[in-house]
Design a protein around this motif. Structure first.
Motif, mmCIF file in Angstrom:
data_model
loop_
_atom_site.group_PDB
_atom_site.id
_atom_site.type_symbol
_atom_site.label_atom_id
_atom_site.label_comp_id
_atom_site.label_asym_id
_atom_site.label_seq_id
_atom_site.Cartn_x
_atom_site.Cartn_y
_atom_site.Cartn_z
ATOM 1 N N LEU A 131 0.815 -1.212 0.000
ATOM 2 C CA LEU A 131 0.000 0.000 0.000
ATOM 3 C C LEU A 131 0.852 1.268 0.000
ATOM 4 C CD1 LEU A 131 -2.861 1.249 0.229
ATOM 5 C CD2 LEU A 131 -2.655 0.999 2.719
ATOM 6 N N ALA A 132 2.066 1.177 0.533
ATOM 7 C CA ALA A 132 2.922 2.363 0.613
ATOM 8 C C ALA A 132 3.266 2.921 -0.760
ATOM 9 C CB ALA A 132 4.205 2.028 1.375
ATOM 10 N N ASP A 133 3.270 2.066 -1.779
ATOM 11 C CA ASP A 133 3.597 2.519 -3.133
ATOM 12 C C ASP A 133 2.806 1.681 -4.124
ATOM 13 O OD1 ASP A 133 4.708 3.531 -5.437
ATOM 14 O OD2 ASP A 133 6.777 3.446 -4.717
ATOM 15 N N THR A 134 1.519 1.981 -4.252
ATOM 16 C CA THR A 134 0.659 1.171 -5.111
ATOM 17 C C THR A 134 1.045 1.290 -6.582
ATOM 18 O OG1 THR A 134 -0.964 2.964 -5.128
ATOM 19 C CG2 THR A 134 -1.306 1.175 -3.548
ATOM 20 N N ASN A 135 1.574 2.455 -6.985
ATOM 21 C CA ASN A 135 2.008 2.591 -8.375
ATOM 22 C C ASN A 135 3.109 1.589 -8.703
ATOM 23 O OD1 ASN A 135 0.211 4.660 -9.001
ATOM 24 N ND2 ASN A 135 1.660 6.271 -8.438
ATOM 25 N N LYS A 136 4.036 1.427 -7.772
ATOM 26 C CA LYS A 136 5.121 0.475 -7.980
ATOM 27 C C LYS A 136 4.578 -0.953 -8.038
ATOM 28 C CE LYS A 136 9.778 -0.618 -6.353
ATOM 29 N NZ LYS A 136 10.844 -0.236 -5.397
ATOM 30 N N TYR A 137 3.615 -1.240 -7.201
ATOM 31 C CA TYR A 137 2.988 -2.568 -7.181
ATOM 32 C C TYR A 137 2.294 -2.856 -8.513
ATOM 33 C CZ TYR A 137 -0.639 -6.001 -5.795
ATOM 34 O OH TYR A 137 -1.501 -7.069 -5.707
ATOM 35 N N PHE A 138 1.484 -1.919 -8.988
ATOM 36 C CA PHE A 138 0.781 -2.140 -10.251
ATOM 37 C C PHE A 138 1.749 -2.171 -11.434
ATOM 38 C CE2 PHE A 138 -2.944 -0.091 -7.910
ATOM 39 C CZ PHE A 138 -3.528 -1.310 -7.618
ATOM 40 N N ASP A 139 2.788 -1.353 -11.371
ATOM 41 C CA ASP A 139 3.812 -1.394 -12.427
ATOM 42 C C ASP A 139 4.526 -2.740 -12.448
ATOM 43 O OD1 ASP A 139 3.205 1.178 -13.182
ATOM 44 O OD2 ASP A 139 4.925 2.103 -12.177
ATOM 45 N N ALA A 140 4.732 -3.311 -11.255
ATOM 46 C CA ALA A 140 5.389 -4.622 -11.175
ATOM 47 C C ALA A 140 4.518 -5.703 -11.795
ATOM 48 C CB ALA A 140 5.709 -4.958 -9.726
ATOM 49 N N LEU A 141 3.202 -5.625 -11.579
ATOM 50 C CA LEU A 141 2.298 -6.574 -12.217
ATOM 51 C C LEU A 141 2.325 -6.408 -13.734
ATOM 52 C CD1 LEU A 141 -0.782 -6.448 -9.800
ATOM 53 C CD2 LEU A 141 0.899 -8.290 -10.021
ATOM 54 N N SER A 142 2.410 -5.167 -14.198
ATOM 55 C CA SER A 142 2.508 -4.919 -15.639
ATOM 56 C C SER A 142 3.810 -5.476 -16.201
ATOM 57 C CB SER A 142 2.416 -3.416 -15.930
ATOM 58 O OG SER A 142 1.145 -2.913 -15.567
ATOM 59 N N ALA A 143 4.903 -5.328 -15.462
ATOM 60 C CA ALA A 143 6.186 -5.865 -15.911
ATOM 61 C C ALA A 143 6.129 -7.383 -16.039
ATOM 62 C CB ALA A 143 7.298 -5.457 -14.940
ATOM 63 N N TYR A 144 5.446 -8.033 -15.091
ATOM 64 C CA TYR A 144 5.293 -9.489 -15.173
ATOM 65 C C TYR A 144 4.595 -9.871 -16.471
ATOM 66 C CZ TYR A 144 3.738 -14.226 -14.097
ATOM 67 O OH TYR A 144 3.495 -15.577 -14.147
ATOM 68 N N ARG A 145 3.586 -9.102 -16.840
ATOM 69 C CA ARG A 145 2.847 -9.392 -18.069
ATOM 70 C C ARG A 145 3.674 -9.114 -19.306
ATOM 71 N NH1 ARG A 145 -1.908 -6.202 -15.056
ATOM 72 N NH2 ARG A 145 -2.604 -7.939 -13.730
ATOM 73 N N ASN A 146 4.815 -8.450 -19.102
ATOM 74 C CA ASN A 146 5.767 -8.227 -20.193
ATOM 75 C C ASN A 146 7.017 -9.079 -20.023
ATOM 76 O OD1 ASN A 146 4.592 -6.103 -21.984
ATOM 77 N ND2 ASN A 146 4.463 -5.006 -20.038
ATOM 78 N N GLN A 147 6.861 -10.202 -19.329
ATOM 79 C CA GLN A 147 7.878 -11.248 -19.220
ATOM 80 C C GLN A 147 8.971 -10.995 -18.192
ATOM 81 O OE1 GLN A 147 8.201 -11.759 -23.898
ATOM 82 N NE2 GLN A 147 9.175 -13.472 -22.857
ATOM 83 N N ASP A 148 8.822 -9.993 -17.332
ATOM 84 C CA ASP A 148 9.857 -9.747 -16.327
ATOM 85 C C ASP A 148 9.248 -9.833 -14.931
ATOM 86 O OD1 ASP A 148 12.113 -9.122 -14.937
ATOM 87 O OD2 ASP A 148 12.175 -7.013 -15.546
ATOM 88 N N ALA A 149 9.656 -10.846 -14.171
ATOM 89 C CA ALA A 149 9.140 -11.043 -12.816
ATOM 90 C C ALA A 149 9.977 -10.348 -11.755
ATOM 91 C CB ALA A 149 9.051 -12.532 -12.495
ATOM 92 N N ALA A 150 11.121 -9.768 -12.132
ATOM 93 C CA ALA A 150 11.997 -9.144 -11.142
ATOM 94 C C ALA A 150 11.292 -8.044 -10.343
ATOM 95 C CB ALA A 150 13.266 -8.611 -11.798
ATOM 96 N N PRO A 151 10.535 -7.140 -10.991
ATOM 97 C CA PRO A 151 9.897 -6.074 -10.206
ATOM 98 C C PRO A 151 8.915 -6.583 -9.149
ATOM 99 C CG PRO A 151 10.018 -5.434 -12.505
ATOM 100 C CD PRO A 151 10.421 -6.884 -12.442
#
Length: 408
Positions: free
Chosen positions: A268-288
């Motif tokens: 919750l402290a950084d929801t933008n980072k969380y949602f961006d990380a989910l988007s990165a996963y959908r672009n083949q990168d699980a690191a975020p």
């Protein structure tokens, strides 16, 4: 079928390629009487199809792997170190996770409203939704069954039991998407989930991945979480269901067995980072998403430690103020109020195994000491409503800390 930890030139954690499915935008029959009024009707769009992960091998860079190991160890230490104390305040920790998970979805309410909704004393929409999230979290943790597609459906049923239009416990039968300028069309969406006919197969594959025991638990749980959010198997409530499943996976892997560690408060402290990380996963990168797990774990543990310390301090102060002898009914009532800060005499009597009339003297004593407040009105024939404001304030401070973005 194992996680490989190697030095990589790239810091990416590569997931197998996604594919795309061409779809024709035709909403379900009966939703619109005039198809000419449907934006983009008959046009094609692309829905994402994630890779199957039942046999997934992930190569994690050594530095990130060490950070994940440290975060997992911190979770285990938190669970072990506090032991009985954590179990004693498990109900508050579970509610704190439900509050944070709901706030990620912009569903917010104060602790007083949420706890009042639990006993039917509040009908505020957000408070009821958060109460449902608590119920879903409880279902995830109290069910000893494996983490699989069937558990996901039971959690979703618990979450949206009171909202039949959301088809609780049932997979979606129509397209679903996230973002975009036009809410009624998937053509401009940021992410279109897999076609509905693929959901059962993808969820069975997801369940097979969740059943594996050859993957470090935190890595497994976060990749499963990202895959679940990519499948988006339900019409509504996917985020809250997915975060409840995350807790279930950590519990089943014996990382956090005594109580919920409110990881959602860290996200919750950084929801933008969380949602961006989910988007990165959908672009083949699980690191975020794995990195987000590391940061969220440490933030959530620090916040949970502070909540537990505050509750312990409050309870000790209450015992002293009421001059409650150890093991006395007054002391038992003080302990009960820490777990259930809004309650009726009937609810307390059921938990303590005494008649409501036998509690009245102790309730009056705690009201006189300023430990409890008593409502002026009756609670649907169940007597007055009592609340312990000190614990409610501690929960509100917890959620306020969770909202604070980390220093950059």
């Amino acid at each position: 079928m194992r996680i490989e930890v190697v030095w990589l030139a790239s810091q990416n954690v590569t997931i197998p390629p996604i594919t795309w499915s061409e779809q024709v935008w035709q909403p379900q029959a009966g939703r619109y009487t005039d198809t000419t009024m449907i934006p983009d009707y008959g046009r094609t769009y692309r829905a994402l199809v994630p890779p199957r992960i039942a046999d997934l091998q992930v190569r994690v860079p050594t530095v990130l792997a060490q950070e994940l190991d440290d975060a997992e160890a911190a979770l285990r230490n938190f669970d072990t170190q506090h032991g009985i104390d954590i179990a004693h305040f498990a109900a508050l920790l579970l509610r704190s996770e439900a509050l944070s998970s709901s706030q990620i979805e912009q569903v917010d309410a104060g602790a007083r409203q949420v706890l009042a909704a639990e006993i039917g004393e509040s009908s505020r929409t957000n408070a009821l939704l958060i109460t449902s999230a608590s119920r879903a979290m409880q279902t995830a943790l109290s069910d000893n069954a494996p983490v699989d597609a069937a558990l996901a459906q039971r959690i979703h049923l618990a979450l949206l039991h009171d909202y039949p239009r959301a088809h609780p416990g049932e997979y979606r039968t129509e397209p679903i998407w996230v973002g975009g300028q036009e809410a009624t069309s998937p053509l401009t969406a940021e992410f279109v989930a897999p076609p509905e006919n693929l959901v059962p197969e993808l969820m069975d594959d997801w369940g097979a991945y969740a059943a594996r025991r050859d993957i470090p638990p935190l890595i497994q749980a976060m990749i499963a979480h990202a895959q679940f959010e990519t499948i988006h198997p339900f019409n509504d409530g996917n985020g809250r269901t997915g975060r409840a499943l995350l807790q279930a996976m950590l519990q089943r892997r014996h990382v956090a067995t005594r109580a919920v560690v409110p990881i959602s408060s860290g996200l919750l402290a950084d929801t933008n980072k969380y949602f961006d990380a989910l988007s990165a996963y959908r672009n083949q990168d699980a690191a975020p998403i794995l990195s987000a797990a590391v940061e969220a774990t440490h933030r959530s543990i620090a916040n949970a430690r502070q909540l537990v310390a505050e509750v312990q301090t409050i309870q000790a102060r209450h015992v002293e103020a009421a001059q409650a002898r150890r093991g006395s009914r007054t002391a038992q009532l003080i302990s009960f109020a820490a777990k259930q800060p809004v309650f009726t005499p009937r609810l307390a009597s059921e938990q303590l195994g005494v008649r409501p009339s036998n509690l009245q003297r102790d309730l009056d004593r705690l009201v006189a000491a300023g430990i409890l407040r008593k409502s002026a009105s009756e609670h649907r024939g169940g007597g007055k409503v009592y609340r312990a404001d000190d614990y409610l304030a501690a929960l509100d401070r917890f959620t306020a800390r969770a909202r604070r973005s980390p220093a950059r």
